[in-house]
Design a protein around this motif. Structure first.
Motif, PDB file in Angstrom:
ATOM      1  N   GLN A  71       0.828  -1.201   0.000  1.00 35.40           N
ATOM      2  CA  GLN A  71       0.000   0.000   0.000  1.00 35.40           C
ATOM      3  C   GLN A  71       0.865   1.254   0.000  1.00 35.40           C
ATOM      4  N   PHE A  72       1.957   1.237   0.757  1.00 36.79           N
ATOM      5  CA  PHE A  72       2.849   2.392   0.777  1.00 36.79           C
ATOM      6  C   PHE A  72       3.394   2.667  -0.612  1.00 36.79           C
ATOM      7  N   ASP A  73       3.709   1.607  -1.355  1.00 37.97           N
ATOM      8  CA  ASP A  73       4.228   1.790  -2.707  1.00 37.97           C
ATOM      9  C   ASP A  73       3.218   2.500  -3.608  1.00 37.97           C
ATOM     10  N   LEU A  74       1.919   2.360  -3.297  1.00 38.72           N
ATOM     11  CA  LEU A  74       0.882   2.985  -4.112  1.00 38.72           C
ATOM     12  C   LEU A  74       0.582   4.413  -3.672  1.00 38.72           C
ATOM     13  N   LEU A  75       1.053   4.790  -2.505  1.00 37.87           N
ATOM     14  CA  LEU A  75       0.723   6.103  -1.962  1.00 37.87           C
ATOM     15  C   LEU A  75       1.665   7.163  -2.513  1.00 37.87           C
ATOM     16  N   VAL A  76       1.149   8.356  -2.638  1.00 40.47           N
ATOM     17  CA  VAL A  76       1.893   9.429  -3.276  1.00 40.47           C
ATOM     18  C   VAL A  76       2.839  10.134  -2.307  1.00 40.47           C
ATOM     19  N   ASP A  77       2.418  10.356  -1.070  1.00 37.60           N
ATOM     20  CA  ASP A  77       3.249  11.129  -0.161  1.00 37.60           C
ATOM     21  C   ASP A  77       3.189  10.595   1.265  1.00 37.60           C
ATOM     22  N   TRP A  78       4.027  11.224   2.106  1.00 39.39           N
ATOM     23  CA  TRP A  78       4.145  10.794   3.494  1.00 39.39           C
ATOM     24  C   TRP A  78       2.849  10.921   4.266  1.00 39.39           C
ATOM     25  N   GLY A 118      12.809   0.069   5.320  1.00 41.79           N
ATOM     26  CA  GLY A 118      12.925   0.225   3.867  1.00 41.79           C
ATOM     27  C   GLY A 118      12.241   1.485   3.368  1.00 41.79           C
ATOM     28  N   ILE A 119      11.117   1.811   3.978  1.00 37.67           N
ATOM     29  CA  ILE A 119      10.383   3.013   3.583  1.00 37.67           C
ATOM     30  C   ILE A 119      11.191   4.264   3.928  1.00 37.67           C
ATOM     31  N   ILE A 120      11.751   4.292   5.136  1.00 38.03           N
ATOM     32  CA  ILE A 120      12.564   5.444   5.553  1.00 38.03           C
ATOM     33  C   ILE A 120      13.784   5.583   4.644  1.00 38.03           C
ATOM     34  N   GLU A 121      14.458   4.466   4.351  1.00 35.39           N
ATOM     35  CA  GLU A 121      15.626   4.518   3.465  1.00 35.39           C
ATOM     36  C   GLU A 121      15.243   5.073   2.099  1.00 35.39           C
ATOM     37  N   SER A 122      14.094   4.683   1.608  1.00 34.46           N
ATOM     38  CA  SER A 122      13.621   5.162   0.319  1.00 34.46           C
ATOM     39  C   SER A 122      13.359   6.669   0.342  1.00 34.46           C
ATOM     40  N   VAL A 123      12.732   7.150   1.412  1.00 35.59           N
ATOM     41  CA  VAL A 123      12.448   8.586   1.533  1.00 35.59           C
ATOM     42  C   VAL A 123      13.744   9.384   1.611  1.00 35.59           C
ATOM     43  N   ARG A 167      -5.565  11.798  14.662  1.00 36.27           N
ATOM     44  CA  ARG A 167      -4.965  11.228  13.460  1.00 36.27           C
ATOM     45  C   ARG A 167      -4.271  12.333  12.658  1.00 36.27           C
ATOM     46  N   GLN A 168      -4.953  13.457  12.463  1.00 38.11           N
ATOM     47  CA  GLN A 168      -4.384  14.541  11.669  1.00 38.11           C
ATOM     48  C   GLN A 168      -3.180  15.171  12.358  1.00 38.11           C
ATOM     49  N   ASP A 169      -3.225  15.323  13.695  1.00 38.34           N
ATOM     50  CA  ASP A 169      -2.056  15.839  14.420  1.00 38.34           C
ATOM     51  C   ASP A 169      -0.861  14.909  14.238  1.00 38.34           C
ATOM     52  N   SER A 170      -1.096  13.600  14.295  1.00 37.47           N
ATOM     53  CA  SER A 170      -0.011  12.640  14.094  1.00 37.47           C
ATOM     54  C   SER A 170       0.593  12.795  12.710  1.00 37.47           C
ATOM     55  N   ILE A 171      -0.262  12.881  11.705  1.00 36.11           N
ATOM     56  CA  ILE A 171       0.215  13.054  10.325  1.00 36.11           C
ATOM     57  C   ILE A 171       1.031  14.342  10.209  1.00 36.11           C
ATOM     58  N   ASP A 172       0.478  15.446  10.715  1.00 37.12           N
ATOM     59  CA  ASP A 172       1.164  16.735  10.608  1.00 37.12           C
ATOM     60  C   ASP A 172       2.498  16.725  11.347  1.00 37.12           C
ATOM     61  N   VAL A 176       6.157  16.957   9.381  1.00 32.79           N
ATOM     62  CA  VAL A 176       7.038  18.115   9.533  1.00 32.79           C
ATOM     63  C   VAL A 176       8.390  17.702  10.133  1.00 32.79           C
ATOM     64  N   ILE A 177       8.378  16.770  11.054  1.00 34.59           N
ATOM     65  CA  ILE A 177       9.647  16.312  11.638  1.00 34.59           C
ATOM     66  C   ILE A 177      10.499  15.619  10.583  1.00 34.59           C
ATOM     67  N   LEU A 178       9.898  14.751   9.788  1.00 39.74           N
ATOM     68  CA  LEU A 178      10.663  14.072   8.743  1.00 39.74           C
ATOM     69  C   LEU A 178      11.204  15.065   7.720  1.00 39.74           C
ATOM     70  N   ARG A 179      10.343  15.911   7.216  1.00 38.26           N
ATOM     71  CA  ARG A 179      10.748  16.844   6.162  1.00 38.26           C
ATOM     72  C   ARG A 179      11.886  17.752   6.635  1.00 38.26           C
ATOM     73  N   THR A 180      11.716  18.342   7.811  1.00 40.50           N
ATOM     74  CA  THR A 180      12.731  19.299   8.274  1.00 40.50           C
ATOM     75  C   THR A 180      14.017  18.615   8.714  1.00 40.50           C
ATOM     76  N   SER A 181      13.906  17.459   9.334  1.00 44.98           N
ATOM     77  CA  SER A 181      15.136  16.804   9.799  1.00 44.98           C
ATOM     78  C   SER A 181      15.937  16.222   8.636  1.00 44.98           C
ATOM     79  N   ILE A 182      15.260  15.670   7.648  1.00 41.11           N
ATOM     80  CA  ILE A 182      15.984  15.126   6.496  1.00 41.11           C
ATOM     81  C   ILE A 182      16.674  16.257   5.744  1.00 41.11           C
ATOM     82  N   THR A 183      15.935  17.327   5.479  1.00 47.69           N
ATOM     83  CA  THR A 183      16.500  18.476   4.759  1.00 47.69           C
ATOM     84  C   THR A 183      17.665  19.088   5.545  1.00 47.69           C
TER      85      THR A 183
END
Length: 191
Positions: A71-78, A118-123, A167-172, A176-183
């Motif tokens: 399912q993750f492979d079919l999803l567009v974004d985090w 594997g998902i994290i490595e891919s991102v 659910r939405q707070d968890s997603i947000d 944001v933590i993934l995006r900012t920490s990776i960058t």
């Protein structure tokens, strides 16, 4: 019908029966006899496929993990991936809580870790390509394990107790933590 598909259907039926029983009572109280009666198979058939109920439980989680990763492979974004995971946990909370109490938090955490690494490595790899900056291999490996441990730990907390975030707070928050920490890491340590 070939033997392989018949075998898979038998395993799936046993897993479905186990999942149903786990919603009703503790894992330690479930017997092979109950499962084979519900599936209309004999004891030899159960033991042909699984060493014991723990092996069936592990197979069940591995199979569901494969479906989740597909399912993750079919999803567009985090955001979609995180939402999908939150929904999966919510829908299967009783079974996951039963498993956590029965097989222990560490074993269940290993299942989450195996699914997410594997998902994290891919991102991270996609971010490297997008920013044209690449982490040294040891740092990338450490970072991916670090993020995976954090996410797996949060998912276990979500299973074990009433989760204080929507659910939405968890997603947000995770996004944001993934995006900012990776960058940030790529900008500081990327080559």
């Amino acid at each position: 019908m070939n033997q392989e598909s018949s075998s898979l259907r038998t395993k799936q039926a046993l897993a479905a029966a186990l999942k149903g029983k786990m919603k009703e009572k503790p894992f330690s109280k479930i017997t092979v006899q109950e499962l084979i009666e519900e599936c209309h198979v004999n004891r030899k058939t159960f033991y042909y496929h699984f060493q014991d109920i723990y092996a069936l439980l592990c197979w069940m989680f591995e199979e569901e993990a494969i479906q989740v990763v597909k399912q993750f492979d079919l999803l567009v974004d985090w955001e979609d991936a995180i939402g999908f995971t939150c929904d999966y946990i919510q829908e299967n909370r009783d079974v996951l809580q039963c498993a956590c109490q029965s097989i222990g938090r560490d074993i269940l955490k290993r299942f989450f870790f195996a699914d997410f690494i594997g998902i994290i490595e891919s991102v991270v790899t996609d971010s490297e390509k997008r920013l044209q900056r690449y982490l040294p291999t040891p740092l990338k490996s450490f970072y991916c394990k670090f993020l995976t441990e954090a996410i797996a730990g949060m998912m276990l907390s979500y299973i074990e107790e009433e989760y204080p975030y929507s659910r939405q707070d968890s997603i947000d928050n995770i996004t944001v933590i993934l995006r900012t920490s990776i960058t940030g890491l790529l900008e500081e340590k990327g080559l």
